[in-house]
Motif scaffolding. Structure first.
Motif, mmCIF file in Angstrom:
data_model
loop_
_atom_site.group_PDB
_atom_site.id
_atom_site.type_symbol
_atom_site.label_atom_id
_atom_site.label_comp_id
_atom_site.label_asym_id
_atom_site.label_seq_id
_atom_site.Cartn_x
_atom_site.Cartn_y
_atom_site.Cartn_z
ATOM 1 N N UNK A 182 0.829 -1.204 0.000
ATOM 2 C CA UNK A 182 0.000 0.000 0.000
ATOM 3 C C UNK A 182 0.867 1.258 0.000
ATOM 4 N N UNK A 183 1.968 1.230 0.752
ATOM 5 C CA UNK A 183 2.866 2.391 0.788
ATOM 6 C C UNK A 183 3.520 2.617 -0.566
ATOM 7 N N UNK A 184 3.852 1.550 -1.268
ATOM 8 C CA UNK A 184 4.446 1.678 -2.595
ATOM 9 C C UNK A 184 3.466 2.296 -3.590
ATOM 10 N N UNK A 185 2.191 1.944 -3.467
ATOM 11 C CA UNK A 185 1.190 2.450 -4.409
ATOM 12 C C UNK A 185 0.854 3.915 -4.158
ATOM 13 N N UNK A 223 -6.669 0.098 0.243
ATOM 14 C CA UNK A 223 -6.183 -1.270 0.344
ATOM 15 C C UNK A 223 -7.289 -2.227 0.770
ATOM 16 N N UNK A 224 -7.446 -3.281 -0.024
ATOM 17 C CA UNK A 224 -8.347 -4.382 0.305
ATOM 18 C C UNK A 224 -7.474 -5.634 0.415
ATOM 19 N N UNK A 225 -7.125 -6.005 1.643
ATOM 20 C CA UNK A 225 -6.224 -7.123 1.896
ATOM 21 C C UNK A 225 -7.033 -8.345 2.310
ATOM 22 N N UNK A 226 -6.869 -9.424 1.557
ATOM 23 C CA UNK A 226 -7.555 -10.680 1.883
ATOM 24 C C UNK A 226 -6.500 -11.774 2.002
ATOM 25 N N UNK A 227 -6.446 -12.418 3.157
ATOM 26 C CA UNK A 227 -5.514 -13.520 3.393
ATOM 27 C C UNK A 227 -6.322 -14.809 3.473
ATOM 28 N N UNK A 228 -6.079 -15.709 2.530
ATOM 29 C CA UNK A 228 -6.735 -17.013 2.542
ATOM 30 C C UNK A 228 -5.819 -18.002 3.259
ATOM 31 N N UNK A 229 -6.245 -18.479 4.416
ATOM 32 C CA UNK A 229 -5.399 -19.342 5.234
ATOM 33 C C UNK A 229 -6.249 -20.141 6.209
ATOM 34 N N UNK A 230 -5.711 -21.285 6.636
ATOM 35 C CA UNK A 230 -6.403 -22.048 7.678
ATOM 36 C C UNK A 230 -6.165 -21.449 9.059
ATOM 37 N N UNK A 231 -5.226 -20.487 9.152
ATOM 38 C CA UNK A 231 -5.002 -19.789 10.409
ATOM 39 C C UNK A 231 -3.960 -20.396 11.313
ATOM 40 N N UNK A 291 -4.280 1.605 8.755
ATOM 41 C CA UNK A 291 -5.397 2.539 8.901
ATOM 42 C C UNK A 291 -6.079 2.771 7.552
ATOM 43 N N UNK A 292 -7.396 2.670 7.559
ATOM 44 C CA UNK A 292 -8.178 2.907 6.351
ATOM 45 C C UNK A 292 -8.371 1.680 5.482
ATOM 46 N N UNK A 348 -4.193 -3.253 14.043
ATOM 47 C CA UNK A 348 -3.574 -2.560 12.909
ATOM 48 C C UNK A 348 -4.243 -1.216 12.620
ATOM 49 N N UNK A 349 -5.423 -0.997 13.193
ATOM 50 C CA UNK A 349 -6.162 0.231 12.904
ATOM 51 C C UNK A 349 -6.938 0.174 11.604
ATOM 52 N N UNK A 350 -7.112 -1.013 11.034
ATOM 53 C CA UNK A 350 -7.856 -1.142 9.780
ATOM 54 C C UNK A 350 -9.281 -0.644 9.955
ATOM 55 N N UNK A 351 -9.829 -0.088 8.881
ATOM 56 C CA UNK A 351 -11.192 0.428 8.934
ATOM 57 C C UNK A 351 -12.221 -0.697 9.018
ATOM 58 N N UNK A 352 -11.879 -1.858 8.465
ATOM 59 C CA UNK A 352 -12.797 -2.995 8.475
ATOM 60 C C UNK A 352 -11.997 -4.258 8.712
ATOM 61 N N UNK A 353 -12.443 -5.074 9.676
ATOM 62 C CA UNK A 353 -11.769 -6.340 9.985
ATOM 63 C C UNK A 353 -12.779 -7.471 9.939
#
Length: 282
Positions: A180-183, A189-197, A228-229, A264-269
């Motif tokens: 996100x910082x590079x962009x 940013x819409x970050x989706x992590x697909x994982x069993x955890x 954030x955001x 992380x301060x994300x707007x949506x978790x």
């Protein structure tokens, strides 16, 4: 009495007249072919309706969608892979629909033991051209087909080459912040992590069932980046290739990743066991 009708010699059309007839015929054929092309290229009406509905939730800032897929063996099964690829395709569609006039960004990668142990499947702009939103969303299906063709074709080879050494899931949050910082500031940013955890580097939240206070305490010991955001989703918790874990263990994973994201301060978790198409997750 008889009559003799003399038509005289037959006159040949002038060269100009012949050219005009040919030009008219060519124009008619071209118009017919163009019309057929438009009909062939037109998206299915149901798909167009879905895209129109997506547009209403897009917001003012184009998305930068980063999908990071856990490539370790614990969740490596045909059924889980199919579910993940279907979910990825849905997010690619959302990203393309919400690209707007300036375009959106899309990156898809497999990961294992760290933020460096990744293999990128797709990294490019999605930019459906058109003067109006309707014109742009007509071009979305072709963009999605192209991107998903590349992602699906590269998935198995990338999985085979992925470094081993465990699964570092929390490192993917840092990877999201770096990307996100590079962009820059022009994207959301819409970050989706697909994982069993089942994180296996450092803290191991899936080793035993965690209560919510225990999960929060463990998350507090984990270093997280500033998101954030951003919108952050961790999907597929507890979905493994072999025997399913106890529900209490899965519930603890949900508690842990929800708290980790909140820090992380994300707007949506969102921390979920499944990523359902249409954005409805469980």
């Amino acid at each position: 009495m008889s009559f003799k009708i003399n038509f005289g010699p037959r006159r040949r059309p002038s060269r100009r007249s012949r050219l005009m007839v040919v030009a008219a015929a060519v124009g008619a054929v071209t118009l017919a072919v163009s019309a057929c092309g438009l009909l062939d290229d037109a998206p299915d009406p149901t798909v167009m309706d879905e895209h129109q509905a997506m547009l209403t939730a897009c917001g003012d800032v184009p998305p930068a969608s980063l999908m990071l897929v856990d490539g370790t063996g614990s969740s490596n099964s045909e059924a889980i892979t199919t579910e993940r690829l279907d979910a990825i395709e849905w997010i690619v569609r959302q990203t393309a629909v919400c690209a707007g006039e300036d375009g959106a960004r899309l990156r898809v990668a497999l990961f294992s033991s760290s933020s460096a142990a990744t293999t990128v499947l797709y990294d490019d702009s999605l930019h459906p051209h058109g003067a109006t939103p309707n014109a742009r969303i007509r071009r979305v299906p072709a963009l999605v087909d192209e991107a998903m063709g590349e992602i699906r074709d590269g998935y198995a080879p990338a999985l085979a080459e992925l470094p081993g050494g465990g699964s570092d899931i929390t490192a993917q949050l840092r990877l999201g912040a770096e990307w996100a910082a590079q962009l820059g500031e022009g994207y959301r940013l819409n970050l989706v992590v697909f994982t069993d955890g089942f994180h296996t580097v450092g803290h191991k939240p899936g080793d035993e069932a965690l209560t919510q206070p225990e999960a929060e305490a463990l998350a507090a010991e984990t270093s997280v980046p500033d998101l954030a955001g951003a919108s952050v989703t961790v999907a597929g918790l507890g979905r493994v290739a072999d025997d399913a874990p106890e529900s209490a263990v899965v519930e603890g994973l949900v508690f842990y990743y929800e708290e980790l994201c909140a820090r992380t301060g994300a707007a949506k978790c969102l921390a979920v066991t499944d990523y359902a198409l249409g954005g409805e997750s469980a």
